[in-house]
Design a protein around this motif. Sequence first.
Motif, mmCIF file in Angstrom:
data_model
loop_
_atom_site.group_PDB
_atom_site.id
_atom_site.type_symbol
_atom_site.label_atom_id
_atom_site.label_comp_id
_atom_site.label_asym_id
_atom_site.label_seq_id
_atom_site.Cartn_x
_atom_site.Cartn_y
_atom_site.Cartn_z
ATOM 1 N N LEU A 13 -66.547 21.780 -22.531
ATOM 2 C CA LEU A 13 -65.102 21.964 -22.651
ATOM 3 C C LEU A 13 -64.540 22.330 -21.288
ATOM 4 O O LEU A 13 -65.198 23.040 -20.510
ATOM 5 C CB LEU A 13 -64.772 23.081 -23.649
ATOM 6 C CG LEU A 13 -64.899 22.754 -25.130
ATOM 7 C CD1 LEU A 13 -64.530 23.988 -25.971
ATOM 8 C CD2 LEU A 13 -63.998 21.584 -25.511
ATOM 9 N N LEU A 56 -60.632 19.661 -31.883
ATOM 10 C CA LEU A 56 -62.069 19.541 -31.646
ATOM 11 C C LEU A 56 -62.771 18.943 -32.854
ATOM 12 O O LEU A 56 -63.802 18.286 -32.720
ATOM 13 C CB LEU A 56 -62.673 20.915 -31.327
ATOM 14 C CG LEU A 56 -62.196 21.603 -30.041
ATOM 15 C CD1 LEU A 56 -62.966 22.906 -29.837
ATOM 16 C CD2 LEU A 56 -62.348 20.698 -28.828
ATOM 17 N N VAL A 96 -62.307 28.043 -30.560
ATOM 18 C CA VAL A 96 -63.249 26.923 -30.676
ATOM 19 C C VAL A 96 -63.640 26.702 -32.129
ATOM 20 O O VAL A 96 -63.607 25.571 -32.637
ATOM 21 C CB VAL A 96 -64.501 27.185 -29.806
ATOM 22 C CG1 VAL A 96 -65.581 26.145 -30.095
ATOM 23 C CG2 VAL A 96 -64.144 27.159 -28.330
ATOM 24 N N MET A 102 -60.914 28.375 -23.762
ATOM 25 C CA MET A 102 -60.762 28.698 -25.170
ATOM 26 C C MET A 102 -61.699 29.841 -25.564
ATOM 27 O O MET A 102 -62.843 29.901 -25.105
ATOM 28 C CB MET A 102 -61.085 27.475 -26.046
ATOM 29 C CG MET A 102 -60.184 26.275 -25.820
ATOM 30 S SD MET A 102 -60.653 24.847 -26.844
ATOM 31 C CE MET A 102 -60.054 25.366 -28.447
ATOM 32 N N LEU A 146 -73.609 26.439 -29.854
ATOM 33 C CA LEU A 146 -72.499 26.891 -29.016
ATOM 34 C C LEU A 146 -73.049 27.759 -27.885
ATOM 35 O O LEU A 146 -73.902 28.623 -28.115
ATOM 36 C CB LEU A 146 -71.494 27.685 -29.847
ATOM 37 C CG LEU A 146 -70.768 26.897 -30.949
ATOM 38 C CD1 LEU A 146 -70.060 27.854 -31.896
ATOM 39 C CD2 LEU A 146 -69.784 25.920 -30.346
ATOM 40 N N TYR A 174 -68.907 26.009 -23.941
ATOM 41 C CA TYR A 174 -67.493 26.369 -23.878
ATOM 42 C C TYR A 174 -67.231 27.524 -22.908
ATOM 43 O O TYR A 174 -66.085 27.876 -22.640
ATOM 44 C CB TYR A 174 -66.970 26.739 -25.268
ATOM 45 C CG TYR A 174 -67.463 28.050 -25.818
ATOM 46 C CD1 TYR A 174 -66.714 29.208 -25.672
ATOM 47 C CD2 TYR A 174 -68.683 28.132 -26.483
ATOM 48 C CE1 TYR A 174 -67.164 30.418 -26.180
ATOM 49 C CE2 TYR A 174 -69.135 29.324 -26.999
ATOM 50 C CZ TYR A 174 -68.380 30.472 -26.838
ATOM 51 O OH TYR A 174 -68.826 31.663 -27.335
ATOM 52 N N ASN A 204 -59.503 20.041 -24.637
ATOM 53 C CA ASN A 204 -59.198 21.240 -25.427
ATOM 54 C C ASN A 204 -57.740 21.291 -25.863
ATOM 55 O O ASN A 204 -57.266 22.310 -26.352
ATOM 56 C CB ASN A 204 -59.562 22.517 -24.659
ATOM 57 C CG ASN A 204 -58.864 22.599 -23.308
ATOM 58 O OD1 ASN A 204 -57.978 21.806 -23.002
ATOM 59 N ND2 ASN A 204 -59.273 23.567 -22.500
#
Length: 240
Positions: free
Chosen positions: A137, A194, A6, A1, A73, A116, A190
């Motif tokens: 993820l 989310l 995200v 992603m 993140l 991610y 995913n």
Amino acid sequence: MTLDDVLTSLFPDGHEVRNDKGVLLGSATLRSGASMLVLGVADRTALGVDEALRLSGQVLKSIDRGQGPILVLVDSDSQRMSKRDELLGLNEFLSHLAKVLIHADLNGRPTIGLLYGHSAAGALLATGLATRVLVGLPGAAPAVMDLPSMAKVTKLSMDALEEKAKSTPVFAPGLSNLAQMGAVHLTWSNTISLADQLEALLADMPAVQDRRDVLGKERGGRLKAAEIAERVRDLALQAY
């Protein structure tokens, strides 16, 4: 992603997260209406002195000004390999960022890391692994140390390390290996919202503690860490 994917899936009610040369800063609205501080590293940016200062400063400001959880993140390179950063004491700046996140978590700001993309070495330690809970993820590609670097440090051949990596997660990069070691608390899907998965985790956060050593033992990735930590704790209490 992608990062946009995200953020859209995490915050369907909107967000104010900006990407400034690979540094993520901002906030987002949860379904409950509460606000969540969002920060991190994007675009596989190396984490250097400047980035660590901006991220830690944002966390410290938020402790004074607000409440609510913090989401980190992560899609980074390793720490920045530059003479300037090393001479300025990059290790101390990374340590400061990690301690700031831990401080926030201990003072009513639950911290969640979301891996991610890629991350490695000091950048991973100072961001995702400094949060109370690290989520991955599918497709994320973490590595505490890549095998060529590990070969230089251990003086073992690549063939020997690749063989060890087949049976020992500590020697192997990848999301599944970090999950087996307990570093990654859980892996989200995913293919579904989310936001739903984030809300479920936030609901559990009051009861969630950092159990990386215990999870590593339960999952067969780190068989000794939990036992050794418990023995050290017992010896410390006896001495006290």
